[in-house]
Scaffold this active site. Structure first.
Site, short mmCIF file in Angstrom:
data_model
loop_
_atom_site.label_atom_id
_atom_site.label_comp_id
_atom_site.label_asym_id
_atom_site.label_seq_id
_atom_site.Cartn_x
_atom_site.Cartn_y
_atom_site.Cartn_z
N ASP A 46 -7.66 6.82 14.84
CA ASP A 46 -7.94 6.75 13.40
C ASP A 46 -8.62 5.42 13.12
OD1 ASP A 46 -8.02 7.46 10.76
OD2 ASP A 46 -5.96 6.90 10.31
N SER B 241 2.50 6.76 4.65
CA SER B 241 3.43 5.63 4.71
C SER B 241 3.34 4.78 3.46
CB SER B 241 3.11 4.78 5.93
OG SER B 241 1.91 4.09 5.72
N SER C 149 0.84 -1.20 0.00
CA SER C 149 0.00 0.00 0.00
C SER C 149 0.87 1.25 0.00
CB SER C 149 -0.90 -0.03 1.24
OG SER C 149 -0.91 1.21 1.90
N THR C 150 0.43 2.24 -0.74
CA THR C 150 1.10 3.54 -0.64
C THR C 150 0.08 4.54 -0.16
OG1 THR C 150 0.73 3.68 -3.00
CG2 THR C 150 3.00 3.52 -2.32
N GLY C 151 0.23 4.94 1.05
CA GLY C 151 -0.71 5.91 1.60
C GLY C 151 -0.08 7.29 1.59
P1 ADP Z 1 -1.40 4.29 6.60
O1 ADP Z 1 -1.04 5.17 7.75
O2 ADP Z 1 -0.68 4.65 5.35
O3 ADP Z 1 -2.88 4.11 6.45
P2 ADP Z 1 -1.43 1.54 7.51
O4 ADP Z 1 -0.69 1.06 8.69
O5 ADP Z 1 -2.90 1.69 7.64
O6 ADP Z 1 -0.76 2.87 7.00
O7 ADP Z 1 -1.12 0.55 6.33
C1 ADP Z 1 -1.63 0.73 5.04
C2 ADP Z 1 -2.16 -0.56 4.49
O8 ADP Z 1 -1.14 -1.52 4.45
C3 ADP Z 1 -3.25 -1.16 5.32
O9 ADP Z 1 -4.50 -0.69 4.95
C4 ADP Z 1 -3.10 -2.63 5.08
O10 ADP Z 1 -3.81 -2.99 3.93
C5 ADP Z 1 -1.63 -2.78 4.81
N1 ADP Z 1 -0.95 -3.24 6.03
C6 ADP Z 1 -0.38 -2.48 6.98
N2 ADP Z 1 0.17 -3.21 7.94
C7 ADP Z 1 -0.05 -4.49 7.59
C8 ADP Z 1 0.28 -5.76 8.18
N3 ADP Z 1 0.97 -5.82 9.32
N4 ADP Z 1 -0.09 -6.85 7.53
C9 ADP Z 1 -0.77 -6.80 6.38
N5 ADP Z 1 -1.10 -5.66 5.78
C10 ADP Z 1 -0.75 -4.52 6.37
MG MG Z 2 -4.29 3.24 7.49
#
Ligand code: ADP
Ligand code: MG
Length: 508
Positions: free
Chosen positions: A391, A253, A248-250
């Site tokens: 969040d 992060s 994922s690219t948010g």
């Molecule tokens: P952001 O702050 O960018 O939203 P997240 O921690 O929510 O960061 O991570 C973004 C995405 O990455 C999540 O929606 C999920 O789909 C995937 N992701 C994050 N951590 C994990 C993990 N430990 N295992 C599997 N997928 C993850």
């Molecule tokens: Mg998130």
């Protein structure tokens, strides 16, 4: 003067203690003659520039008889050109970025007489009179005008301005080809110069944009070179077997999937994720309040530069996940924190990440089950971990092996955070709305959920949000006053087990 003349004058034996050599033909004179000749030739080519220094400042004609002086002049010219180039590189390097790296320490000329090195370069040229730029059109002298009586020429003179504008072209970015007009007596009108300048700036911006696009074209490129290096180092150190790709690219992060290797004392899970907190800082600006007011990080926040603040986010997520793990809330397990990269266990299987609650295909039974899990997890988080997610929504909960997993806790705060209860209220609203929309009849209202999570008993009147919020804000205020009165010591930073906030009727 020729070379044979010099040899004729020298003593027979170079080692003899002989009488002092006649100074008549020193190297300085040879040099000055050559220089004079050269200057003559130059003057013949560009009559308009005939010895500007002598013309403008007749009493201060540069002394060309001293070797040392000449050497220093040359060195100074070299240094200034070096610095000009450096400044261009610095500008190119920083582009439009709000955070810039200074090349100040690499400059040759120290210290700069102009402290505002970040100013517009074109203006910089104005304020700096450089007497050593013999090959550039010399413009106004220090006194601001030349000539006498009716023949006074000021810096606004058309010809002077034109030459000055030509000289300023030298400040354009290195990739702008300005031709070799600098050596000629070229005069650019202000209008032409300004439109050239505008064109250059817009070109620079365009190329920066293109460059950026190229940088982000593949998943791995979604992080900056420094981060990439850190990631490779983890692979080199054997912590990771392999980094597979981006999940994922948010905005804040980028999350990568990786195969775990091994780390001393701790077996690394087979599948892990790397959460890379973005070092492009703009996105984090509006998140400051989550960390700035968090007393655990407050002291450090004010002292840090933005890059280090990003590391705090990663650190915060790590601490929060640690607390959650203790309370046995389903969440990723932290493997390693390296600067702004957090390595944690992967929620999912065989490279397929668990779906977000929003995307999970759940039947009504599962949905109801999920709802009660969320309710329980929220209570645990608040009461056992002393945390508010801040969040929480269907985007930050994953559905895996029949369980709801909480992720994304970098912004989570303690309930006593000045806005902690407001964040919790927002979380409750997200959760209630989601499950109600999905037809879970058991889903409580936002207000009831808030009370159920906190154990507080804020009266739920006619579902008037304003009233409820006012009560929450009053509580926050009361908590804050309480903390201020008792000091931070009541909630030691190192301890992971601070109690939940005060009851509304607590005696403080
Ligand atoms: P952001 O702050 O960018 O939203 P997240 O921690 O929510 O960061 O991570 C973004 C995405 O990455 C999540 O929606 C999920 O789909 C995937 N992701 C994050 N951590 C994990 C993990 N430990 N295992 C599997 N997928 C993850
Ligand atoms: Mg998130």
């Amino acid at each position: 003067m020729d070379q044979s003349g010099v040899t004729a004058q020298t003593p027979k034996s170079p080692w003899g203690s002989a009488a002092p050599a006649a100074p008549a033909c020193s190297l300085a004179e040879v040099m000055s003659e050559q220089l004079a000749k050269q200057l003559d030739e130059e003057n013949a080519v560009v009559p308009a520039l005939s010895d500007p220094a002598a013309e403008l400042l007749p009493d201060e004609a540069p002394d060309t008889t001293s070797d040392l002086m000449l050497a220093q002049m040359l060195q100074m010219q070299f240094d200034r050109e070096f610095d000009d180039q450096l400044r261009r590189e610095e500008k190119k390097f920083n582009g439009d970025s709000k955070v810039s790296i200074s090349f100040e320490n690499y400059r040759m000329v120290h210290p700069y007489d102009d402290s505002d090195s970040s100013g517009d370069e074109v203006d910089w040229q104005d304020t700096r009179h450089d007497p050593y730029r013999a090959d550039k059109p010399q413009t106004t002298p220090r006194k601001g005008f030349t000539g006498k009586g009716k023949n006074i020429t000021t810096k606004h003179d058309e010809v002077t301005c034109g030459r000055k504008n030509t000289a300023r072209m030298d400040n354009f970015a290195p990739e702008v080809h300005v031709g070799d007009g600098l050596g000629m007596d070229l005069k650019l009108s202000n209008q032409v110069f300004n439109s050239l300048k505008r064109h250059c700036y817009s070109e620079q911006r365009r190329s920066a944009r293109l460059h950026e696009k190229k940088e982000h074209s593949t998943a791995e490129q979604a992080v900056d070179p420094r981060t990439r290096l850190l990631m490779y180092k983890m692979v080199n150190a054997g912590v990771l077997e392999n980094i597979n790709g981006c999940i994922s690219t948010g905005k804040e992060s980028v999350v990568f999937h990786a195969d775990g290797g091994s780390l001393e004392e701790q077996p690394v899970p087979d599948e892990v994720v790397l959460k890379v907190f973005k070092t492009t800082l703009n996105e984090f600006k509006n998140r400051d309040r989550y960390i700035k007011d968090d007393y655990r990080f407050k002291d450090r926040f004010s002292k840090l530069n933005p890059r280090k603040i990003i590391r705090l986010w990663a650190e915060k997520e790590m601490h929060n996940l640690g607390r959650m793990k203790k309370a046995e809330i389903p969440c990723p397990e932290v493997v390693l924190l390296k600067k702004h990269i957090l390595v944690m266990s992967f929620i999912g299987k065989d490279h397929v990440p668990a779906p977000k609650l929003k995307d999970a295909m759940l039947n009504s039974e599962d949905l109801k089950n999920a709802y009660y899990q969320v309710l329980h997890v929220m209570q645990q988080l608040y009461q056992e971990c002393n945390l508010v997610h801040a969040d929480l929504s269907e985007y930050n909960m994953l559905w895996h092996e029949g369980k709801v997993w909480l992720i994304d806790v970098s912004q989570s705060v303690e309930p006593t955070h000045p806005h902690g209860l407001e964040f919790l209220f927002r979380d409750c609203r997200n959760v209630s709305t989601f499950f109600q929309k999905r037809g879970v009849s058991e889903a409580m209202s936002t207000y009831d959920l808030f009370n159920a999570v906190t154990g507080l008993n804020i009266p739920v009147g006619a579902e008037d949000e304003a009233e409820f919020m006012a009560e929450i804000v009053a509580l926050e205020k009361r908590n804050e006053d309480h903390i201020q009165k008792r000091g931070k010591k009541t909630f030691p930073v190192t301890s992971e087990d601070g109690g939940p906030p005060l009851e509304p009727d607590a005696d403080d």
